[in-house]
Design an enzyme around this catalytic site. Structure first.
Site, PDB file in Angstrom:
ATOM      1  N   LYS A  32       0.854  -1.190   0.000  1.00  0.00           N
ATOM      2  CA  LYS A  32       0.000   0.000   0.000  1.00  0.00           C
ATOM      3  C   LYS A  32       0.889   1.239   0.000  1.00  0.00           C
ATOM      4  O   LYS A  32       1.796   1.368   0.821  1.00  0.00           O
ATOM      5  CB  LYS A  32      -0.891   0.016   1.242  1.00  0.00           C
ATOM      6  CG  LYS A  32      -1.762   1.267   1.333  1.00  0.00           C
ATOM      7  CD  LYS A  32      -2.781   1.158   2.442  1.00  0.00           C
ATOM      8  CE  LYS A  32      -2.303   1.678   3.755  1.00  0.00           C
ATOM      9  NZ  LYS A  32      -2.297   3.150   3.892  1.00  0.00           N
ATOM     10  N   ASP A  59      -3.460   4.386  -1.873  1.00  0.00           N
ATOM     11  CA  ASP A  59      -4.401   4.834  -0.834  1.00  0.00           C
ATOM     12  C   ASP A  59      -4.358   6.349  -0.714  1.00  0.00           C
ATOM     13  O   ASP A  59      -3.699   6.903   0.161  1.00  0.00           O
ATOM     14  CB  ASP A  59      -3.971   4.144   0.476  1.00  0.00           C
ATOM     15  CG  ASP A  59      -4.779   4.563   1.689  1.00  0.00           C
ATOM     16  OD1 ASP A  59      -5.908   5.067   1.511  1.00  0.00           O
ATOM     17  OD2 ASP A  59      -4.285   4.373   2.814  1.00  0.00           O
ATOM     18  N   LYS A  61      -7.357   8.285  -0.973  1.00  0.00           N
ATOM     19  CA  LYS A  61      -8.642   8.705  -0.377  1.00  0.00           C
ATOM     20  C   LYS A  61      -9.204   9.988  -0.995  1.00  0.00           C
ATOM     21  O   LYS A  61      -9.384  11.000  -0.320  1.00  0.00           O
ATOM     22  CB  LYS A  61      -8.495   8.897   1.134  1.00  0.00           C
ATOM     23  CG  LYS A  61      -8.079   7.644   1.889  1.00  0.00           C
ATOM     24  CD  LYS A  61      -8.148   7.867   3.395  1.00  0.00           C
ATOM     25  CE  LYS A  61      -7.740   6.659   4.200  1.00  0.00           C
ATOM     26  NZ  LYS A  61      -6.305   6.344   4.173  1.00  0.00           N
ATOM     27  N   LEU A  62      -9.525   9.935  -2.284  1.00  0.00           N
ATOM     28  CA  LEU A  62     -10.019  11.136  -2.960  1.00  0.00           C
ATOM     29  C   LEU A  62     -11.389  11.571  -2.426  1.00  0.00           C
ATOM     30  O   LEU A  62     -12.231  10.737  -2.083  1.00  0.00           O
ATOM     31  CB  LEU A  62     -10.112  10.881  -4.474  1.00  0.00           C
ATOM     32  CG  LEU A  62      -8.816  11.126  -5.252  1.00  0.00           C
ATOM     33  CD1 LEU A  62      -7.742  10.135  -4.872  1.00  0.00           C
ATOM     34  CD2 LEU A  62      -9.072  11.085  -6.749  1.00  0.00           C
ATOM     35  N   ASP A  64     -13.743  15.066  -3.531  1.00  0.00           N
ATOM     36  CA  ASP A  64     -13.880  16.399  -4.135  1.00  0.00           C
ATOM     37  C   ASP A  64     -15.173  16.388  -4.950  1.00  0.00           C
ATOM     38  O   ASP A  64     -15.941  15.426  -4.864  1.00  0.00           O
ATOM     39  CB  ASP A  64     -12.650  16.706  -5.007  1.00  0.00           C
ATOM     40  CG  ASP A  64     -12.363  18.202  -5.122  1.00  0.00           C
ATOM     41  OD1 ASP A  64     -13.322  18.973  -5.320  1.00  0.00           O
ATOM     42  OD2 ASP A  64     -11.191  18.594  -5.022  1.00  0.00           O
ATOM     43  N   ASN A  67     -16.779  15.843 -10.793  1.00  0.00           N
ATOM     44  CA  ASN A  67     -15.996  16.035 -12.016  1.00  0.00           C
ATOM     45  C   ASN A  67     -14.490  15.984 -11.753  1.00  0.00           C
ATOM     46  O   ASN A  67     -13.732  15.383 -12.515  1.00  0.00           O
ATOM     47  CB  ASN A  67     -16.389  17.384 -12.655  1.00  0.00           C
ATOM     48  CG  ASN A  67     -15.727  17.582 -14.000  1.00  0.00           C
ATOM     49  OD1 ASN A  67     -15.862  16.742 -14.888  1.00  0.00           O
ATOM     50  ND2 ASN A  67     -14.991  18.670 -14.143  1.00  0.00           N
ATOM     51  N   THR A 119     -11.579   5.241  11.083  1.00  0.00           N
ATOM     52  CA  THR A 119     -11.611   4.635  12.430  1.00  0.00           C
ATOM     53  C   THR A 119     -11.167   5.633  13.506  1.00  0.00           C
ATOM     54  O   THR A 119     -11.347   5.394  14.685  1.00  0.00           O
ATOM     55  CB  THR A 119     -10.741   3.361  12.484  1.00  0.00           C
ATOM     56  OG1 THR A 119      -9.511   3.631  11.817  1.00  0.00           O
ATOM     57  CG2 THR A 119     -11.431   2.199  11.801  1.00  0.00           C
ATOM     58  N   ARG A 211       2.936  -1.282  10.834  1.00  0.00           N
ATOM     59  CA  ARG A 211       4.026  -1.416  11.806  1.00  0.00           C
ATOM     60  C   ARG A 211       4.323  -2.830  12.302  1.00  0.00           C
ATOM     61  O   ARG A 211       5.495  -3.135  12.545  1.00  0.00           O
ATOM     62  CB  ARG A 211       3.788  -0.451  12.969  1.00  0.00           C
ATOM     63  CG  ARG A 211       4.040   0.998  12.540  1.00  0.00           C
ATOM     64  CD  ARG A 211       3.348   1.993  13.417  1.00  0.00           C
ATOM     65  NE  ARG A 211       1.897   1.882  13.304  1.00  0.00           N
ATOM     66  CZ  ARG A 211       1.044   2.611  14.019  1.00  0.00           C
ATOM     67  NH1 ARG A 211       1.504   3.473  14.907  1.00  0.00           N
ATOM     68  NH2 ARG A 211      -0.249   2.477  13.843  1.00  0.00           N
TER      69      ARG A 211
HETATM   70  O1  C5P Z   1       0.931   0.485  11.239  1.00  0.00           O
HETATM   71  P1  C5P Z   1      -0.497   0.050  11.096  1.00  0.00           P
HETATM   72  O2  C5P Z   1      -0.665  -1.462  10.939  1.00  0.00           O
HETATM   73  O3  C5P Z   1      -1.385   0.618  12.176  1.00  0.00           O
HETATM   74  O4  C5P Z   1      -0.944   0.668   9.695  1.00  0.00           O
HETATM   75  C1  C5P Z   1      -2.259   0.627   9.241  1.00  0.00           C
HETATM   76  C2  C5P Z   1      -2.377   1.323   7.910  1.00  0.00           C
HETATM   77  O5  C5P Z   1      -3.746   1.369   7.553  1.00  0.00           O
HETATM   78  C3  C5P Z   1      -1.881   2.758   7.907  1.00  0.00           C
HETATM   79  O6  C5P Z   1      -1.349   3.022   6.611  1.00  0.00           O
HETATM   80  C4  C5P Z   1      -3.123   3.568   8.152  1.00  0.00           C
HETATM   81  O7  C5P Z   1      -3.063   4.845   7.579  1.00  0.00           O
HETATM   82  C5  C5P Z   1      -4.176   2.723   7.427  1.00  0.00           C
HETATM   83  N1  C5P Z   1      -5.545   2.923   7.895  1.00  0.00           N
HETATM   84  C6  C5P Z   1      -5.936   2.673   9.207  1.00  0.00           C
HETATM   85  N2  C5P Z   1      -7.248   2.868   9.569  1.00  0.00           N
HETATM   86  C7  C5P Z   1      -8.146   3.292   8.672  1.00  0.00           C
HETATM   87  C8  C5P Z   1      -7.762   3.543   7.352  1.00  0.00           C
HETATM   88  C9  C5P Z   1      -6.440   3.338   6.991  1.00  0.00           C
HETATM   89  O8  C5P Z   1      -5.120   2.269  10.036  1.00  0.00           O
HETATM   90  N3  C5P Z   1      -9.409   3.431   9.030  1.00  0.00           N
END
Ligand code: C5P
Length: 232
Positions: A32, A59, A61-62, A64, A67, A119, A211
């Site tokens: 990603k 990723d 996340k558009l 707007d 158009n 989240t 992570r």
């Molecule tokens: O390091 P970690 O496992 O927490 O990374 C989760 C990834 O998923 C990050 O890139 C974070 O931006 C993304 N993400 C998230 N929760 C969301 C949407 C995306 O943790 N609701």
């Protein structure tokens, strides 16, 4: 595409990203690319990771006017990624426009996934800041339903919501779920987490893991553990 583990390459430079990916000799994990890396390096990072043979979830996340999103998706479709996303809050019309823009002249396109409520948004902030008074679980399901109406392929959601999304939108509607941690791991700033094995059980189609893999002492072993628990 079947169930897979997607590694969140949340790095701020191409150098760090390639140093990380070079550890995976012979393997080509699905990765990603988020805003941090894309804004640091631009489209060339997408092309280079693609050239190395990885599948890519872009990723960005558009969100707007329809158009603008349609035209931006048309540009992104040329990058030949496997999956990309937008905010369902942009309305059904915006999502329909995005799908149109993303579809190439030959009819092919990357998977298009909607973010429902982030989240990081909870009931209190949604009511106070967005003036949305419904229960957050209902809002998530409503947004998922809108994404399905617009013709999208699925949603990003918490693994805790994946089962319900499938009930409401069908088994084929994809659930892409971050917030994954090993049973014996650090949860960091994620609040509601699941192990890869639990995410599999509840029906997630893709888990997005950052992570627990990128900060592991042995990232390749951590990735393989995710695959063993989630896919095999
Ligand atoms: O390091 P970690 O496992 O927490 O990374 C989760 C990834 O998923 C990050 O890139 C974070 O931006 C993304 N993400 C998230 N929760 C969301 C949407 C995306 O943790 N609701």
């Amino acid at each position: 595409m079947g169930k897979d583990v997607i590694i969140a390459c949340d790095f701020d430079s191409a150098e760090k990203t390639f140093a990380f990916l070079d550890k995976f000799t012979g393997k080509k994990p699905f990765v990603k690319i988020g805003m941090e890396l894309y804004y640091a390096e631009g489209p060339s990072i997408v092309r280079e990771i693609k050239r190395r043979g990885h599948k890519i979830f872009l990723d960005l996340k558009l969100h707007d006017i329809p158009n603008t999103v349609k035209k931006s998706m048309a540009v992104l479709s040329r990058l030949d990624v496997d999956m990309t996303n937008l905010h369902a809050a942009g309305t059904v019309r915006m999502m329909e426009g995005a799908l149109e823009g993303l579809t190439r002249p030959d009819g092919t396109r990357p998977l298009l996934i909607a973010v429902t409520q982030l989240t990081s948004t909870d009931q209190e902030s949604m009511e106070r800041d967005l003036l949305i008074k419904e229960p957050i679980a209902d809002v998530v399901m409503h947004y998922a339903h809108n994404a399905k109406l617009a013709g999208l392929d699925g949603v990003v959601c918490s693994p805790l919501e994946a089962g319900k999304v499938h009930e409401r939108c069908g088994e084929k509607f994809l659930t892409v779920t971050p917030g994954v941690r090993f049973a014996d791991g650090d949860i960091g700033d994620q609040k509601r987490v699941m192990t890869p094995a639990e995410a599999k059980k509840i029906g997630s189609d893709y888990i997005v893991v950052g992570r627990p893999i990128t900060a592991a002492e042995d990232p390749v072993a951590a990735y393989e553990r995710c695959v063993r628990e989630f896919v095999d």
